[in-house]
Design a protein around this motif. Structure first.
Motif, PDB file in Angstrom:
ATOM      1  N   LEU A   1     -57.919  34.014 -17.643  1.00 14.61           N
ATOM      2  CA  LEU A   1     -57.808  35.162 -16.739  1.00 14.61           C
ATOM      3  C   LEU A   1     -58.835  36.236 -17.097  1.00 14.61           C
ATOM      4  CD1 LEU A   1     -53.949  35.652 -16.367  1.00 14.61           C
ATOM      5  CD2 LEU A   1     -55.506  34.625 -14.719  1.00 14.61           C
ATOM      6  N   ALA A   2     -59.219  36.308 -18.362  1.00 17.28           N
ATOM      7  CA  ALA A   2     -60.183  37.320 -18.806  1.00 17.28           C
ATOM      8  C   ALA A   2     -61.544  37.144 -18.140  1.00 17.28           C
ATOM      9  CB  ALA A   2     -60.328  37.270 -20.326  1.00 17.28           C
ATOM     10  N   THR A   3     -61.839  35.958 -17.640  1.00 14.83           N
ATOM     11  CA  THR A   3     -63.150  35.707 -17.023  1.00 14.83           C
ATOM     12  C   THR A   3     -63.163  35.993 -15.527  1.00 14.83           C
ATOM     13  OG1 THR A   3     -62.719  33.371 -16.520  1.00 14.83           O
ATOM     14  CG2 THR A   3     -63.592  33.876 -18.719  1.00 14.83           C
ATOM     15  N   LEU A   4     -62.007  36.258 -14.924  1.00  9.89           N
ATOM     16  CA  LEU A   4     -61.927  36.471 -13.482  1.00  9.89           C
ATOM     17  C   LEU A   4     -62.383  37.878 -13.103  1.00  9.89           C
ATOM     18  CD1 LEU A   4     -58.488  34.830 -12.603  1.00  9.89           C
ATOM     19  CD2 LEU A   4     -60.748  33.760 -12.660  1.00  9.89           C
ATOM     20  N   SER A   5     -62.981  37.986 -11.930  1.00 11.41           N
ATOM     21  CA  SER A   5     -63.324  39.302 -11.383  1.00 11.41           C
ATOM     22  C   SER A   5     -62.037  39.995 -10.929  1.00 11.41           C
ATOM     23  CB  SER A   5     -64.270  39.138 -10.196  1.00 11.41           C
ATOM     24  OG  SER A   5     -63.575  38.566  -9.092  1.00 11.41           O
ATOM     25  N   GLY A   6     -62.159  41.279 -10.542  1.00 12.69           N
ATOM     26  CA  GLY A   6     -60.985  42.009 -10.060  1.00 12.69           C
ATOM     27  C   GLY A   6     -60.351  41.353  -8.843  1.00 12.69           C
ATOM     28  N   GLY A   7     -61.191  40.922  -7.889  1.00 14.73           N
ATOM     29  CA  GLY A   7     -60.681  40.259  -6.692  1.00 14.73           C
ATOM     30  C   GLY A   7     -60.037  38.928  -7.014  1.00 14.73           C
ATOM     31  N   GLU A   8     -60.647  38.170  -7.930  1.00 19.52           N
ATOM     32  CA  GLU A   8     -60.071  36.884  -8.333  1.00 19.52           C
ATOM     33  C   GLU A   8     -58.743  37.082  -9.056  1.00 19.52           C
ATOM     34  OE1 GLU A   8     -64.341  34.546  -8.825  1.00 19.52           O
ATOM     35  OE2 GLU A   8     -63.424  35.540 -10.557  1.00 19.52           O
ATOM     36  N   MET A   9     -58.644  38.151  -9.860  1.00 16.85           N
ATOM     37  CA  MET A   9     -57.381  38.443 -10.558  1.00 16.85           C
ATOM     38  C   MET A   9     -56.283  38.755  -9.537  1.00 16.85           C
ATOM     39  SD  MET A   9     -55.712  38.665 -13.366  1.00 16.85           S
ATOM     40  CE  MET A   9     -56.801  38.954 -14.736  1.00 16.85           C
ATOM     41  N   GLN A  10     -56.616  39.546  -8.516  1.00 20.07           N
ATOM     42  CA  GLN A  10     -55.616  39.844  -7.483  1.00 20.07           C
ATOM     43  C   GLN A  10     -55.186  38.560  -6.778  1.00 20.07           C
ATOM     44  OE1 GLN A  10     -54.548  42.932  -8.551  1.00 20.07           O
ATOM     45  NE2 GLN A  10     -53.998  43.089  -6.411  1.00 20.07           N
ATOM     46  N   ARG A  11     -56.126  37.659  -6.548  1.00 22.79           N
ATOM     47  CA  ARG A  11     -55.798  36.378  -5.929  1.00 22.79           C
ATOM     48  C   ARG A  11     -54.882  35.565  -6.846  1.00 22.79           C
ATOM     49  NH1 ARG A  11     -58.613  34.491  -1.566  1.00 22.79           N
ATOM     50  NH2 ARG A  11     -60.098  35.948  -0.708  1.00 22.79           N
ATOM     51  N   ALA A  12     -55.124  35.617  -8.140  1.00 20.32           N
ATOM     52  CA  ALA A  12     -54.269  34.899  -9.091  1.00 20.32           C
ATOM     53  C   ALA A  12     -52.855  35.475  -9.069  1.00 20.32           C
ATOM     54  CB  ALA A  12     -54.858  34.964 -10.503  1.00 20.32           C
ATOM     55  N   ILE A  13     -52.748  36.790  -8.962  1.00 17.77           N
ATOM     56  CA  ILE A  13     -51.433  37.444  -8.911  1.00 17.77           C
ATOM     57  C   ILE A  13     -50.688  37.021  -7.643  1.00 17.77           C
ATOM     58  CG2 ILE A  13     -50.292  39.690  -8.674  1.00 17.77           C
ATOM     59  CD1 ILE A  13     -52.532  40.795 -10.571  1.00 17.77           C
ATOM     60  N   VAL A  14     -51.393  36.987  -6.520  1.00 14.92           N
ATOM     61  CA  VAL A  14     -50.781  36.528  -5.265  1.00 14.92           C
ATOM     62  C   VAL A  14     -50.412  35.048  -5.381  1.00 14.92           C
ATOM     63  CG1 VAL A  14     -51.182  36.125  -2.799  1.00 14.92           C
ATOM     64  CG2 VAL A  14     -51.882  38.293  -3.831  1.00 14.92           C
ATOM     65  N   ALA A  15     -51.258  34.248  -6.019  1.00 11.57           N
ATOM     66  CA  ALA A  15     -50.967  32.818  -6.194  1.00 11.57           C
ATOM     67  C   ALA A  15     -49.705  32.611  -7.024  1.00 11.57           C
ATOM     68  CB  ALA A  15     -52.149  32.111  -6.858  1.00 11.57           C
ATOM     69  N   ARG A  16     -49.522  33.424  -8.075  1.00 18.40           N
ATOM     70  CA  ARG A  16     -48.303  33.322  -8.883  1.00 18.40           C
ATOM     71  C   ARG A  16     -47.072  33.580  -8.022  1.00 18.40           C
ATOM     72  NH1 ARG A  16     -44.762  36.714  -9.387  1.00 18.40           N
ATOM     73  NH2 ARG A  16     -46.158  38.429  -9.821  1.00 18.40           N
ATOM     74  N   ALA A  17     -47.172  34.571  -7.147  1.00 20.85           N
ATOM     75  CA  ALA A  17     -46.055  34.870  -6.252  1.00 20.85           C
ATOM     76  C   ALA A  17     -45.833  33.724  -5.266  1.00 20.85           C
ATOM     77  CB  ALA A  17     -46.311  36.178  -5.513  1.00 20.85           C
ATOM     78  N   LEU A  18     -46.906  33.171  -4.721  1.00 24.47           N
ATOM     79  CA  LEU A  18     -46.786  32.056  -3.770  1.00 24.47           C
ATOM     80  C   LEU A  18     -46.198  30.817  -4.433  1.00 24.47           C
ATOM     81  CD1 LEU A  18     -50.136  32.266  -1.790  1.00 24.47           C
ATOM     82  CD2 LEU A  18     -47.849  32.956  -1.045  1.00 24.47           C
ATOM     83  N   CYS A  19     -46.476  30.648  -5.707  1.00 25.71           N
ATOM     84  CA  CYS A  19     -45.982  29.488  -6.438  1.00 25.71           C
ATOM     85  C   CYS A  19     -44.452  29.487  -6.520  1.00 25.71           C
ATOM     86  CB  CYS A  19     -46.614  29.468  -7.826  1.00 25.71           C
ATOM     87  SG  CYS A  19     -46.570  27.864  -8.617  1.00 25.71           S
ATOM     88  N   GLN A  20     -43.850  30.643  -6.332  1.00 26.89           N
ATOM     89  CA  GLN A  20     -42.383  30.725  -6.269  1.00 26.89           C
ATOM     90  C   GLN A  20     -41.849  30.061  -5.009  1.00 26.89           C
ATOM     91  OE1 GLN A  20     -42.238  35.172  -7.844  1.00 26.89           O
ATOM     92  NE2 GLN A  20     -40.202  34.495  -7.237  1.00 26.89           N
ATOM     93  N   GLU A  21     -42.734  29.804  -4.054  1.00 29.33           N
ATOM     94  CA  GLU A  21     -42.348  29.281  -2.743  1.00 29.33           C
ATOM     95  C   GLU A  21     -41.279  30.180  -2.114  1.00 29.33           C
ATOM     96  OE1 GLU A  21     -41.399  25.190  -3.869  1.00 29.33           O
ATOM     97  OE2 GLU A  21     -43.406  24.594  -3.214  1.00 29.33           O
ATOM     98  N   PRO A  22     -41.606  31.483  -2.007  1.00 30.81           N
ATOM     99  CA  PRO A  22     -40.614  32.431  -1.508  1.00 30.81           C
ATOM    100  C   PRO A  22     -40.493  32.379   0.011  1.00 30.81           C
ATOM    101  CG  PRO A  22     -42.678  33.564  -1.845  1.00 30.81           C
ATOM    102  CD  PRO A  22     -42.881  32.138  -2.305  1.00 30.81           C
ATOM    103  N   SER A  23     -39.366  32.845   0.491  1.00 30.52           N
ATOM    104  CA  SER A  23     -39.198  33.089   1.924  1.00 30.52           C
ATOM    105  C   SER A  23     -39.777  34.448   2.279  1.00 30.52           C
ATOM    106  CB  SER A  23     -37.710  33.081   2.294  1.00 30.52           C
ATOM    107  OG  SER A  23     -37.124  31.865   1.945  1.00 30.52           O
ATOM    108  N   ILE A  24     -39.786  35.348   1.273  1.00 26.48           N
ATOM    109  CA  ILE A  24     -40.236  36.722   1.476  1.00 26.48           C
ATOM    110  C   ILE A  24     -41.192  37.093   0.350  1.00 26.48           C
ATOM    111  CG2 ILE A  24     -39.518  39.138   1.610  1.00 26.48           C
ATOM    112  CD1 ILE A  24     -36.759  38.003   2.554  1.00 26.48           C
ATOM    113  N   LEU A  25     -42.327  37.660   0.728  1.00 22.65           N
ATOM    114  CA  LEU A  25     -43.332  38.102  -0.222  1.00 22.65           C
ATOM    115  C   LEU A  25     -43.417  39.620  -0.140  1.00 22.65           C
ATOM    116  CD1 LEU A  25     -45.597  37.233  -2.190  1.00 22.65           C
ATOM    117  CD2 LEU A  25     -47.095  36.984  -0.193  1.00 22.65           C
ATOM    118  N   LEU A  26     -43.157  40.300  -1.251  1.00 18.69           N
ATOM    119  CA  LEU A  26     -43.212  41.756  -1.316  1.00 18.69           C
ATOM    120  C   LEU A  26     -44.396  42.157  -2.197  1.00 18.69           C
ATOM    121  CD1 LEU A  26     -39.412  42.495  -1.914  1.00 18.69           C
ATOM    122  CD2 LEU A  26     -40.642  42.438   0.253  1.00 18.69           C
TER     123      LEU A  26
END
Length: 195
Positions: free
Chosen positions: A135-160
């Protein structure tokens, strides 16, 4: 999918009203935004919807049932929450971090299902090429994408999402918001930047 009535949050001895009589009806698949200045109560409202705070009055229903009746485990299976202050441990590899989203499913999912969910989330945010990088090598935008990916990995019905474009340049902001709009997941997003 989500319905609130007269929802409020008061701190102290009725001294500070952070959220006051909010009525919402958000349908499945909608992308909904709370916009406003800092200190307007947007993050507090999002935390109420996530079940991280208890309302002072009113109610929240999720799929017709009171949110308060769901355990933390049940909420985590249905709702993914991204905090504006999220600071992942940068020693983690990108796919290890994204895989943390599978924690609510550990009781029931197989390793194959978990691996598939991680790959699907990484692909959705365009991070497959970075899956084995720190994660230390990711840009700011890539880090935000990783954070969103972690949330998506939950397979949620609702994303906050609380301020998912904080500290990003205009191009990265547009990219993250376009991604969120294209997911097909019921999403509630808090923003203060009208642009």
């Amino acid at each position: 999918m989500i319905r609130t009535s007269q929802l409020c949050k008061v701190y102290g001895n009725q001294e500070f009203v952070a959220v006051n009589k909010v009525d919402l009806h958000i349908r499945e698949g909608e992308v909904f935004g709370f916009l406003g200045p800092n200190g307007a109560g947007k993050s507090t409202l999002l935390k109420l919807l996530a079940g991280l705070l208890s309302p002072s009055c009113g109610y929240i229903r999720l799929f017709g049932s009171p949110l308060a009746d769901l355990s933390a485990y049940q909420r985590a299976q249905r709702i993914a929450f991204v905090d504006q202050r999220e600071q992942p441990d940068k020693r983690l590899i990108t796919e290890e971090y994204v895989a943390l989203g599978r924690i609510p499913h550990q009781r029931n999912a197989s390793k194959i299902a978990d691996d598939k969910a991680v790959s699907k989330a990484l692909e959705a945010v365009g991070l497959i090429p970075h899956r084995s990088e720190s994660l230390a090598t990711l840009s700011g935008g890539e880090m935000q994408r990783a954070i969103v990916a972690r949330a998506l990995c939950q397979e949620p019905s609702i994303l906050l999402l609380d301020e998912p474009t904080n500290h990003l340049d205009p191009k990265a902001k547009g990219s993250i918001l376009s991604l969120i709009a294209s997911l097909g997941v019921t999403t509630i997003c808090v923003l203060h930047d009208l642009a």
